[in-house]
Design a protein around this motif. Structure first.
Motif, PDB file in Angstrom:
ATOM      1  N   MET A  42      82.230  55.672  47.864  1.00 39.49           N
ATOM      2  CA  MET A  42      83.728  55.583  48.310  1.00 39.49           C
ATOM      3  C   MET A  42      84.718  55.760  46.817  1.00 39.49           C
ATOM      4  SD  MET A  42      83.926  52.735  51.410  1.00 39.49           S
ATOM      5  CE  MET A  42      83.330  53.460  53.053  1.00 39.49           C
ATOM      6  N   LEU A  43      84.220  54.951  45.967  1.00 40.33           N
ATOM      7  CA  LEU A  43      85.140  54.829  44.551  1.00 40.33           C
ATOM      8  C   LEU A  43      85.069  56.411  44.142  1.00 40.33           C
ATOM      9  CD1 LEU A  43      84.223  51.614  43.024  1.00 40.33           C
ATOM     10  CD2 LEU A  43      86.143  52.013  44.125  1.00 40.33           C
ATOM     11  N   GLU A  44      83.763  56.894  44.115  1.00 34.95           N
ATOM     12  CA  GLU A  44      83.513  58.394  43.623  1.00 34.95           C
ATOM     13  C   GLU A  44      84.557  59.456  44.255  1.00 34.95           C
ATOM     14  OE1 GLU A  44      78.971  58.192  41.976  1.00 34.95           O
ATOM     15  OE2 GLU A  44      79.521  58.652  44.053  1.00 34.95           O
ATOM     16  N   ALA A  45      84.652  59.099  45.741  1.00 34.19           N
ATOM     17  CA  ALA A  45      85.402  60.006  46.493  1.00 34.19           C
ATOM     18  C   ALA A  45      86.964  59.953  46.202  1.00 34.19           C
ATOM     19  CB  ALA A  45      85.257  59.590  48.007  1.00 34.19           C
ATOM     20  N   VAL A  46      87.268  58.650  45.692  1.00 33.13           N
ATOM     21  CA  VAL A  46      88.826  58.480  45.348  1.00 33.13           C
ATOM     22  C   VAL A  46      89.088  59.205  43.985  1.00 33.13           C
ATOM     23  CG1 VAL A  46      90.486  56.827  44.736  1.00 33.13           C
ATOM     24  CG2 VAL A  46      89.063  56.346  46.552  1.00 33.13           C
ATOM     25  N   PRO A  94      99.598  47.829  50.228  1.00 32.12           N
ATOM     26  CA  PRO A  94      98.705  48.797  51.289  1.00 32.12           C
ATOM     27  C   PRO A  94      97.206  48.626  50.925  1.00 32.12           C
ATOM     28  CG  PRO A  94     100.390  50.052  50.426  1.00 32.12           C
ATOM     29  CD  PRO A  94     100.469  49.148  49.378  1.00 32.12           C
ATOM     30  N   ALA A  95      96.291  48.223  51.790  1.00 37.19           N
ATOM     31  CA  ALA A  95      94.788  48.211  51.479  1.00 37.19           C
ATOM     32  C   ALA A  95      94.032  49.245  52.257  1.00 37.19           C
ATOM     33  CB  ALA A  95      94.460  46.751  51.815  1.00 37.19           C
ATOM     34  N   VAL A  96      93.076  49.695  51.506  1.00 35.32           N
ATOM     35  CA  VAL A  96      92.119  50.763  52.197  1.00 35.32           C
ATOM     36  C   VAL A  96      90.949  49.854  52.088  1.00 35.32           C
ATOM     37  CG1 VAL A  96      90.907  52.965  52.198  1.00 35.32           C
ATOM     38  CG2 VAL A  96      93.500  52.789  51.640  1.00 35.32           C
ATOM     39  N   VAL A  97      90.195  49.557  53.328  1.00 42.35           N
ATOM     40  CA  VAL A  97      88.936  48.821  53.531  1.00 42.35           C
ATOM     41  C   VAL A  97      88.030  49.437  54.110  1.00 42.35           C
ATOM     42  CG1 VAL A  97      90.576  46.953  53.185  1.00 42.35           C
ATOM     43  CG2 VAL A  97      89.988  47.403  55.472  1.00 42.35           C
ATOM     44  N   SER A 123      83.855  56.298  56.334  1.00 47.34           N
ATOM     45  CA  SER A 123      83.160  57.145  55.301  1.00 47.34           C
ATOM     46  C   SER A 123      83.971  57.209  54.162  1.00 47.34           C
ATOM     47  CB  SER A 123      83.046  58.406  56.102  1.00 47.34           C
ATOM     48  OG  SER A 123      84.440  59.054  56.212  1.00 47.34           O
ATOM     49  N   PRO A 124      83.094  57.811  52.971  1.00 45.98           N
ATOM     50  CA  PRO A 124      83.686  58.026  51.843  1.00 45.98           C
ATOM     51  C   PRO A 124      85.001  59.027  51.807  1.00 45.98           C
ATOM     52  CG  PRO A 124      81.485  58.020  51.685  1.00 45.98           C
ATOM     53  CD  PRO A 124      81.712  57.867  52.919  1.00 45.98           C
ATOM     54  N   ALA A 125      84.743  60.267  52.744  1.00 47.91           N
ATOM     55  CA  ALA A 125      85.947  61.229  52.595  1.00 47.91           C
ATOM     56  C   ALA A 125      87.052  60.566  53.333  1.00 47.91           C
ATOM     57  CB  ALA A 125      85.378  62.269  53.635  1.00 47.91           C
ATOM     58  N   GLN A 126      87.068  59.533  54.171  1.00 49.98           N
ATOM     59  CA  GLN A 126      88.150  59.124  54.885  1.00 49.98           C
ATOM     60  C   GLN A 126      88.665  57.923  54.156  1.00 49.98           C
ATOM     61  OE1 GLN A 126      87.383  56.691  58.663  1.00 49.98           O
ATOM     62  NE2 GLN A 126      89.342  57.118  59.397  1.00 49.98           N
ATOM     63  N   PHE A 127      87.894  57.271  53.309  1.00 45.43           N
ATOM     64  CA  PHE A 127      88.403  56.215  52.545  1.00 45.43           C
ATOM     65  C   PHE A 127      89.271  56.888  51.242  1.00 45.43           C
ATOM     66  CE2 PHE A 127      88.219  53.155  48.989  1.00 45.43           C
ATOM     67  CZ  PHE A 127      88.039  52.144  49.634  1.00 45.43           C
ATOM     68  N   ALA A 128      88.737  58.093  50.991  1.00 50.15           N
ATOM     69  CA  ALA A 128      89.741  58.782  49.926  1.00 50.15           C
ATOM     70  C   ALA A 128      90.956  59.432  50.481  1.00 50.15           C
ATOM     71  CB  ALA A 128      89.124  59.903  49.376  1.00 50.15           C
ATOM     72  N   GLU A 129      90.964  59.880  51.621  1.00 50.50           N
ATOM     73  CA  GLU A 129      92.067  60.515  52.330  1.00 50.50           C
ATOM     74  C   GLU A 129      93.174  59.328  52.608  1.00 50.50           C
ATOM     75  OE1 GLU A 129      93.077  62.282  56.785  1.00 50.50           O
ATOM     76  OE2 GLU A 129      91.304  62.000  56.028  1.00 50.50           O
ATOM     77  N   LEU A 130      92.523  58.275  53.094  1.00 47.83           N
ATOM     78  CA  LEU A 130      93.646  57.141  53.488  1.00 47.83           C
ATOM     79  C   LEU A 130      94.156  56.764  52.153  1.00 47.83           C
ATOM     80  CD1 LEU A 130      91.542  55.191  56.082  1.00 47.83           C
ATOM     81  CD2 LEU A 130      93.716  56.597  56.554  1.00 47.83           C
ATOM     82  N   THR A 131      93.245  56.634  51.026  1.00 51.68           N
ATOM     83  CA  THR A 131      93.920  56.150  49.708  1.00 51.68           C
ATOM     84  C   THR A 131      94.962  56.990  49.066  1.00 51.68           C
ATOM     85  OG1 THR A 131      91.992  55.129  49.068  1.00 51.68           O
ATOM     86  CG2 THR A 131      93.362  55.589  47.259  1.00 51.68           C
ATOM     87  N   LEU A 132      94.736  58.318  49.266  1.00 53.31           N
ATOM     88  CA  LEU A 132      95.701  59.356  48.896  1.00 53.31           C
ATOM     89  C   LEU A 132      96.840  59.000  49.692  1.00 53.31           C
ATOM     90  CD1 LEU A 132      95.430  61.463  46.753  1.00 53.31           C
ATOM     91  CD2 LEU A 132      94.808  63.047  48.295  1.00 53.31           C
ATOM     92  N   ARG A 133      96.688  58.958  51.030  1.00 52.02           N
ATOM     93  CA  ARG A 133      98.035  59.004  51.825  1.00 52.02           C
ATOM     94  C   ARG A 133      98.921  57.931  51.398  1.00 52.02           C
ATOM     95  NH1 ARG A 133      96.896  58.874  58.251  1.00 52.02           N
ATOM     96  NH2 ARG A 133      96.539  56.541  57.717  1.00 52.02           N
ATOM     97  N   ALA A 134      98.286  56.683  51.226  1.00 50.62           N
ATOM     98  CA  ALA A 134      98.980  55.558  50.980  1.00 50.62           C
ATOM     99  C   ALA A 134      99.807  55.537  49.326  1.00 50.62           C
ATOM    100  CB  ALA A 134      97.999  54.205  50.848  1.00 50.62           C
ATOM    101  N   LEU A 135      98.909  56.256  48.628  1.00 52.59           N
ATOM    102  CA  LEU A 135      99.550  56.510  47.162  1.00 52.59           C
ATOM    103  C   LEU A 135     101.077  57.335  47.239  1.00 52.59           C
ATOM    104  CD1 LEU A 135      96.443  56.798  44.983  1.00 52.59           C
ATOM    105  CD2 LEU A 135      97.996  55.142  44.886  1.00 52.59           C
ATOM    106  N   ARG A 136     100.770  58.329  48.117  1.00 54.46           N
ATOM    107  CA  ARG A 136     102.022  59.332  48.325  1.00 54.46           C
ATOM    108  C   ARG A 136     102.973  58.663  49.239  1.00 54.46           C
ATOM    109  NH1 ARG A 136      97.846  64.527  49.283  1.00 54.46           N
ATOM    110  NH2 ARG A 136      97.448  64.879  47.249  1.00 54.46           N
ATOM    111  N   ALA A 137     102.909  57.612  50.083  1.00 56.07           N
ATOM    112  CA  ALA A 137     103.881  57.149  50.759  1.00 56.07           C
ATOM    113  C   ALA A 137     105.166  56.478  49.936  1.00 56.07           C
ATOM    114  CB  ALA A 137     103.151  56.193  51.734  1.00 56.07           C
ATOM    115  N   GLU A 138     106.122  56.723  50.418  1.00 55.77           N
ATOM    116  CA  GLU A 138     107.377  55.701  50.114  1.00 55.77           C
ATOM    117  C   GLU A 138     107.130  54.128  50.314  1.00 55.77           C
ATOM    118  OE1 GLU A 138     110.021  57.055  48.242  1.00 55.77           O
ATOM    119  OE2 GLU A 138     109.124  58.927  48.370  1.00 55.77           O
TER     120      GLU A 138
END
Length: 397
Positions: free
Chosen positions: A239-243, A322-325, A344-359
């Motif tokens: 999951m960390l590698e995917a981020v 925000p927290a991705v868990v 899943s790792p892919a979903q973990f990375a996707e949710l992290t990227l979305r949270a980082l880009r959010a206002e």
């Protein structure tokens, strides 16, 4: 005023009536875990004797942070809170020598209790060490902060041996307190009292994150996704590698288990968008969380982790982040909308990227902080105190 001998540093022995003894599974000088938080907050309303696990005379050579625990062995570390460090022979992970260490701990507790003035109201044991018979007490409580037998591989011990020791502890305890439903369900048996008191959060410390001085050693560009915790076998490295694969800034704060997948961890830490700052004092964590826009809790889907209740997620929420868990049972206790859950790792990375880009969303941050506030260690300590009062007064069923 009565004074004790040289091994307790001139401790004031008055005012320790109604003492609660908390025999911890972790040293006071080690990572801040459930036992330490509970002792600190419980001691604001009732005197507490915090007992370190028996320490080998050689342990400080391997763990320099524990050198301060060698002497004095009994000392006050806060108003209403004293600490005891039993010291025993080397090799205490071996069965016979472990029993020697447990005998040393029981003897040290009995001696400390006598010095502090009589029978404790409660003896709380947060490990599988055989110390319930250390002293007379109104109530004996087994505090299940982890599913110990499920962690046999992590601890490097026999699962069968851990189950036998766990059964012995449950047989000696008047009741058990578990931090999760998973542990409580596994411990359940006819006539056995199991209470659930989840882990809490140091809400005052983490609610002040946005006024903390930013950690000066963080060099990553914002926004930053961050993990605060122990880089160990409990962590889903994929999951960390995917981020990191997304190119996002990834900050890792905490100690590293040297036996944990050396090649993969080393490769992750060498990436230009990843920074590891190592172990940091608990008091400094708000300065690092100040630099983090999204908190990460990437746990593996293991039997041990399914029974856990991660403190770090609550700390992120207390800071309004925000927290991705990972998708674990404890995560499902959190109300919908306060964390993003990934399976899943892919979903973990996707949710992290979305949270980082959010206002930034002040209302959402306030909802997260309000939830964490209700999960404070002060509230958990009050739950423990009420439980002890009911049991010691004989009013509990």
């Amino acid at each position: 005023m009565t004074r004790a001998g040289a091994d307790d540093g001139g401790l004031d022995l008055e005012g320790w009536e109604g003492l609660v003894v908390l025999a911890s599974g972790n040293s006071w000088d080690d990572t801040w875990l459930s036992d330490k938080h509970l002792a600190l907050h419980l001691s604001t309303t009732t005197p507490v004797l915090f007992v370190d696990p028996a320490m080998s005379v050689l342990t400080p050579l391997r763990k320099p942070a524990l050198r301060r625990g060698r002497a004095p062995r009994l000392r006050r570390i806060a108003p209403g809170l004293v600490r005891l460090t039993p010291v025993t022979v080397p090799g205490i992970t071996r069965p016979v020598l472990r029993e020697v260490g447990e005998w040393v701990t029981r003897r040290a507790i009995a001696r400390a209790v006598r010095r502090l003035g009589g029978e404790p109201r409660a003896l709380i044991v947060g490990s599988l060490d055989d110390v319930f018979d250390a002293c007379p007490t109104a109530v004996k409580i087994l505090y299940g902060t982890d599913d110990w037998s499920a962690g046999a591989d992590i601890l490097g011990l026999s699962a069968a041996s851990l189950r036998r020791r766990e059964a012995r502890q449950l047989g000696k305890a008047d009741l058990a307190v578990a931090v999760s439903d998973v542990i409580a369900d596994r411990w359940a048996a006819p006539g056995r009292v199991i209470e659930i008191i989840p882990n809490g959060c140091d809400t005052e410390r983490f609610a002040a994150v946005d006024t903390a001085v930013p950690a000066a050693d963080v060099t990553l560009p914002a926004p930053i996704a961050g993990f605060i915790g122990h880089l160990s076998e409990r962590i889903d490295l994929t999951m960390l590698e995917a981020v990191a694969d997304t190119g996002a800034s990834l900050l890792l704060v905490g100690p590293r288990q040297l036996t944990f997948d050396l090649d993969r961890v080393g490769a992750l830490l060498e990436r230009p968008n990843v920074q590891w700052v190592g172990a940091q004092p608990f008091e400094s964590l708000p300065s690092y969380l100040r630099q983090i826009s999204v908190g990460l809790t990437p746990y593996t889907d293991s039997e041990f982790n399914r029974a856990s209740h991660p403190l770090k997620t609550l700390e992120y929420l207390a800071a309004g982040r925000p927290a991705v868990v990972s998708d674990l049972p404890s995560t499902r206790r959190i109300p919908p909308g306060l964390v993003d859950i990934a399976s899943s790792p892919a979903q973990f990375a996707e949710l992290t990227l979305r949270a980082l880009r959010a206002e930034p969303d002040r209302d959402a941050a306030a909802r997260r902080a309000a939830y964490a506030q209700r999960q404070s260690w002060a509230s958990r300590a009050a739950d423990f105190a009420a439980l002890i009062e009911r049991r010691s007064s004989g009013s509990a069923r």
